[in-house]
Write a protein that holds these residues in place. Sequence first.
Motif, mmCIF file in Angstrom:
data_model
loop_
_atom_site.group_PDB
_atom_site.id
_atom_site.type_symbol
_atom_site.label_atom_id
_atom_site.label_comp_id
_atom_site.label_asym_id
_atom_site.label_seq_id
_atom_site.Cartn_x
_atom_site.Cartn_y
_atom_site.Cartn_z
ATOM 1 N N ILE A 7 0.837 -1.374 0.069
ATOM 2 C CA ILE A 7 -0.033 0.089 0.089
ATOM 3 C C ILE A 7 0.781 1.343 -0.125
ATOM 4 C CG2 ILE A 7 -2.016 -1.263 1.214
ATOM 5 C CD1 ILE A 7 -1.429 0.183 3.748
ATOM 6 N N CYS A 8 2.097 1.284 0.275
ATOM 7 C CA CYS A 8 3.012 2.146 0.494
ATOM 8 C C CYS A 8 4.009 2.226 -0.757
ATOM 9 C CB CYS A 8 3.798 2.189 1.602
ATOM 10 S SG CYS A 8 3.039 2.051 3.063
ATOM 11 N N CYS A 13 6.797 7.502 -1.159
ATOM 12 C CA CYS A 13 6.678 6.461 0.222
ATOM 13 C C CYS A 13 8.206 5.679 -0.154
ATOM 14 C CB CYS A 13 5.767 5.653 -0.047
ATOM 15 S SG CYS A 13 4.225 6.284 0.487
ATOM 16 N N ARG A 14 8.567 5.210 -1.264
ATOM 17 C CA ARG A 14 9.775 4.399 -1.641
ATOM 18 C C ARG A 14 11.050 5.140 -1.208
ATOM 19 N NH1 ARG A 14 7.061 2.953 -6.269
ATOM 20 N NH2 ARG A 14 8.301 4.247 -7.322
ATOM 21 N N PHE A 15 11.147 6.508 -1.631
ATOM 22 C CA PHE A 15 12.073 7.428 -1.259
ATOM 23 C C PHE A 15 12.279 7.600 0.330
ATOM 24 C CE2 PHE A 15 13.678 11.716 -0.404
ATOM 25 C CZ PHE A 15 15.054 11.651 -1.094
ATOM 26 N N LEU A 16 11.168 7.848 0.923
ATOM 27 C CA LEU A 16 11.441 7.955 2.418
ATOM 28 C C LEU A 16 11.689 6.791 3.291
ATOM 29 C CD1 LEU A 16 8.102 10.292 2.956
ATOM 30 C CD2 LEU A 16 10.515 10.991 3.288
ATOM 31 N N GLN A 17 11.162 5.684 2.610
ATOM 32 C CA GLN A 17 11.512 4.221 3.162
ATOM 33 C C GLN A 17 13.133 4.174 3.356
ATOM 34 O OE1 GLN A 17 9.102 1.111 1.669
ATOM 35 N NE2 GLN A 17 9.740 -0.042 3.285
ATOM 36 N N ASN A 18 13.645 4.571 2.073
ATOM 37 C CA ASN A 18 15.234 4.147 1.801
ATOM 38 C C ASN A 18 16.021 5.380 2.803
ATOM 39 O OD1 ASN A 18 15.116 1.759 0.421
ATOM 40 N ND2 ASN A 18 14.443 3.213 -1.125
ATOM 41 N N CYS A 45 11.217 7.746 11.699
ATOM 42 C CA CYS A 45 11.058 6.447 11.014
ATOM 43 C C CYS A 45 9.963 6.303 10.099
ATOM 44 C CB CYS A 45 10.887 5.436 12.155
ATOM 45 S SG CYS A 45 9.117 5.721 13.185
ATOM 46 N N PHE A 46 9.897 5.302 9.320
ATOM 47 C CA PHE A 46 9.036 5.154 8.286
ATOM 48 C C PHE A 46 8.465 3.672 8.796
ATOM 49 C CE2 PHE A 46 7.484 3.038 4.463
ATOM 50 C CZ PHE A 46 6.775 4.023 3.761
ATOM 51 N N ASP A 47 6.911 3.642 8.561
ATOM 52 C CA ASP A 47 6.405 2.424 9.024
ATOM 53 C C ASP A 47 5.614 1.694 7.810
ATOM 54 O OD1 ASP A 47 4.720 0.154 9.978
ATOM 55 O OD2 ASP A 47 4.080 1.029 11.521
ATOM 56 N N ILE A 71 1.930 12.770 0.654
ATOM 57 C CA ILE A 71 2.960 13.811 0.282
ATOM 58 C C ILE A 71 3.305 13.939 -1.112
ATOM 59 C CG2 ILE A 71 5.471 14.313 0.778
ATOM 60 C CD1 ILE A 71 5.213 12.614 3.401
ATOM 61 N N ALA A 72 3.422 15.145 -1.786
ATOM 62 C CA ALA A 72 3.643 15.265 -2.982
ATOM 63 C C ALA A 72 4.948 15.312 -3.437
ATOM 64 C CB ALA A 72 2.878 16.616 -3.491
ATOM 65 N N GLY A 73 5.819 15.712 -2.571
ATOM 66 C CA GLY A 73 7.522 15.688 -2.724
ATOM 67 C C GLY A 73 8.029 16.064 -1.430
ATOM 68 N N VAL A 74 9.276 15.583 -1.637
ATOM 69 C CA VAL A 74 10.252 15.723 -0.387
ATOM 70 C C VAL A 74 11.579 16.111 -0.954
ATOM 71 C CG1 VAL A 74 11.792 14.277 1.346
ATOM 72 C CG2 VAL A 74 9.357 13.522 0.608
ATOM 73 N N GLN A 75 12.136 17.252 -0.148
ATOM 74 C CA GLN A 75 13.150 17.723 -0.366
ATOM 75 C C GLN A 75 14.572 17.647 0.675
ATOM 76 O OE1 GLN A 75 13.403 21.896 -0.408
ATOM 77 N NE2 GLN A 75 15.260 22.362 -1.304
ATOM 78 N N VAL A 76 15.462 16.731 0.361
ATOM 79 C CA VAL A 76 16.429 16.710 1.324
ATOM 80 C C VAL A 76 17.364 17.879 1.505
ATOM 81 C CG1 VAL A 76 18.838 15.158 2.078
ATOM 82 C CG2 VAL A 76 16.576 14.113 0.997
#
Length: 79
Positions: A7-8, A13-18, A45-47, A71-76
């Motif tokens: 579901i993720c 989601c994949r980016f945050l998980q890593n 953490c990411f669940d 979440i539409a986007g993430v910036q490191v």
Amino acid sequence: MIVKENICDSCVCRFLQNLEQGTEIRIAIKNTDDFFEKENFFLVCFDPKNCCVTAKRDDGGNIVIFDCRAIAGVQVVNS
């Protein structure tokens, strides 16, 4: 055999998980103009069971929880 759907499975989601715990990020929420430009978060953490991203505000303040599917986007943030 029953195959359980992940579901993720969005790219966010994949980016945050890593990402490593403690990575400083900024988040843009889907369907809004909100990009927390002045708010940085540290990934706690990411669940993958429920797609929850737990993060802490960079000012040492509150813990916040996001659904990575919203979440539409993430910036490191490079500090």
